[in-house]
Enzyme design. Structure first.
Site, mmCIF file in Angstrom:
data_model
loop_
_atom_site.group_PDB
_atom_site.id
_atom_site.type_symbol
_atom_site.label_atom_id
_atom_site.label_comp_id
_atom_site.label_asym_id
_atom_site.label_seq_id
_atom_site.Cartn_x
_atom_site.Cartn_y
_atom_site.Cartn_z
ATOM 1 N N ARG A 8 23.226 8.824 -9.591
ATOM 2 C CA ARG A 8 21.657 9.455 -9.237
ATOM 3 C C ARG A 8 21.999 10.932 -9.951
ATOM 4 N NH1 ARG A 8 22.243 13.048 -3.639
ATOM 5 N NH2 ARG A 8 24.464 13.415 -3.599
ATOM 6 N N GLU A 55 5.590 6.847 0.396
ATOM 7 C CA GLU A 55 6.610 6.055 -0.645
ATOM 8 C C GLU A 55 5.257 4.924 -1.420
ATOM 9 O OE1 GLU A 55 9.598 8.143 1.386
ATOM 10 O OE2 GLU A 55 7.792 6.758 2.089
ATOM 11 N N PHE A 80 13.606 3.555 0.697
ATOM 12 C CA PHE A 80 12.457 3.531 0.735
ATOM 13 C C PHE A 80 10.938 2.892 -0.526
ATOM 14 C CE2 PHE A 80 14.086 7.166 2.820
ATOM 15 C CZ PHE A 80 14.171 6.855 3.710
ATOM 16 N N HIS A 106 20.364 6.215 -4.105
ATOM 17 C CA HIS A 106 21.026 5.542 -3.053
ATOM 18 C C HIS A 106 21.485 4.653 -2.191
ATOM 19 C CE1 HIS A 106 20.082 10.524 -2.668
ATOM 20 N NE2 HIS A 106 21.229 10.506 -1.753
ATOM 21 N N ASP A 114 25.318 7.662 5.799
ATOM 22 C CA ASP A 114 23.774 7.467 6.581
ATOM 23 C C ASP A 114 23.876 6.294 7.184
ATOM 24 O OD1 ASP A 114 23.473 10.106 5.308
ATOM 25 O OD2 ASP A 114 22.178 9.278 3.439
ATOM 26 N N ARG A 164 24.832 7.253 -4.823
ATOM 27 C CA ARG A 164 25.115 8.166 -4.345
ATOM 28 C C ARG A 164 26.883 8.988 -4.585
ATOM 29 N NH1 ARG A 164 25.749 9.634 2.394
ATOM 30 N NH2 ARG A 164 25.995 12.091 2.164
#
Length: 313
Positions: A8, A55, A80, A106, A114, A164
């Site tokens: 990322r 989104e 998302f 991610h 998370d 990530r």
């Protein structure tokens, strides 16, 4: 020891770098700091659009920008981007085959703390079924940079999968060349072939070293483009080794392993063992224990290579 950089991070740097060369615009859904598109925003504030936590709307705006001749990158977490915005990606981008690039960060179990709601292990499956969608899952920062430029040069929708977790740099920036739809042989071998994608490429290379101790010569192939997949390379190693293992940071149901199985079943049936998330949700935790818990390890790849070899006719 190799440097470790998250893909990322490389994505954000690449957008800023290529913004000087290409007419790209970047959209984000209130996650610019995490997706690293903030790097582009600081350099090109008038070419960056924060669409907020919406989104589906972001993807539709990106479709409009593409229809106007621009090259938009719509960015969010994979959960998302591929989840909430699936309908808009299918109907507003895929169906008219618009030139939109989806930067999904991610992805996978390595999101860590998370937890299950953010650990997207289903995105390759959902994106793979959209006709005309190109899917790139880079193995390191160098390949992630190359993936961004390859996506810019390709005319049509592209889904780019980034992580990530900081991962080892495997390639040299000065010599690395990406060709969409073509895998890279990281190491040749005659007894079995390990086809890996994303962060699992480095783990597959570690498994190869373990297998050497048992006298097993395994090839390791990096498949950065999951769609279109390199059918010729898969068939070649199916014929030459007679045993295949796939490794992915994704659900084994309709993921990368399934794509390889489709090619093998239709062209050269041989045993295939799939290493990945075994059709379950993730959970919150530190990344190393999570990788161990879900079998995304060199030792599990090694065990599956041995199983595949034992299934040879």
């Amino acid at each position: 020891m190799a440097d470790k950089i998250a893909t990322r991070e490389a994505y954000g740097n690449a957008l800023a770098e290529f913004g000087d060369i290409y007419d790209i615009v970047v959209l984000d859904a209130d996650l610019a700091e995490a997706t690293k598109t903030l790097i582009f925003k600081k350099k090109f504030p008038h070419r960056f659009f924060d669409c907020g936590i919406a989104e589906g709307n972001m993807v539709t705006v990106a479709a409009g920008l593409a229809a106007s001749g621009l090259i938009p990158f719509a960015s969010s977490f994979a959960m998302f981007a591929a989840g909430r915005a699936f309908e808009q990606i299918r109907n507003a981008i895929g169906y008219p085959h618009l030139n939109v690039k989806i930067g999904a960060t991610h992805a996978g179990i390595s999101v860590g703390e998370d937890g299950a709601t953010h650990q997207c292990n289903e995105d390759l499956a959902t994106m793979r079924v959209i006709p005309g969608m190109t899917i790139i899952n880079p193995a390191d920062a160098v390949e992630a940079r190359a993936a961004v430029e390859a996506a810019i040069k390709y005319k049509g929708p592209v889904y780019l999968r980034f992580g990530r977790l900081a991962v080892p740099v495997l390639f040299d920036k000065e010599t690395y060349k990406m060709e969409l739809g073509k895998g890279i042989v990281m190491a040749d071998g005659k007894d079995a072939a390990i086809f890996a994608t994303g962060i699992m490429v480095n783990i597959a290379l570690e498994a190869r070293e373990l297998l050497k101790n048992d006298g097993i010569d395994a090839a390791v192939i990096n498949i950065h483009t999951i769609k279109p997949i390199d059918k010729n390379l898969i068939v070649r190693y199916a014929k030459s080794t007679g045993a295949i293992v796939t490794a992915e940071e994704h659900n084994i149901v309709n993921g990368f392993g399934s794509a390889v199985c489709e090619v093998v079943a239709e062209n050269c049936p041989v045993p295939v063992m799939r290493v990945g998330i075994n059709d379950s949700f993730g959970r919150s935790g530190k990344v190393p224990p999570l990788l161990e818990m879900y079998g995304l390890t060199p030792t599990n790849i090694t065990a599956n290579v041995k199983k595949a070899i034992n299934l040879k006719r």
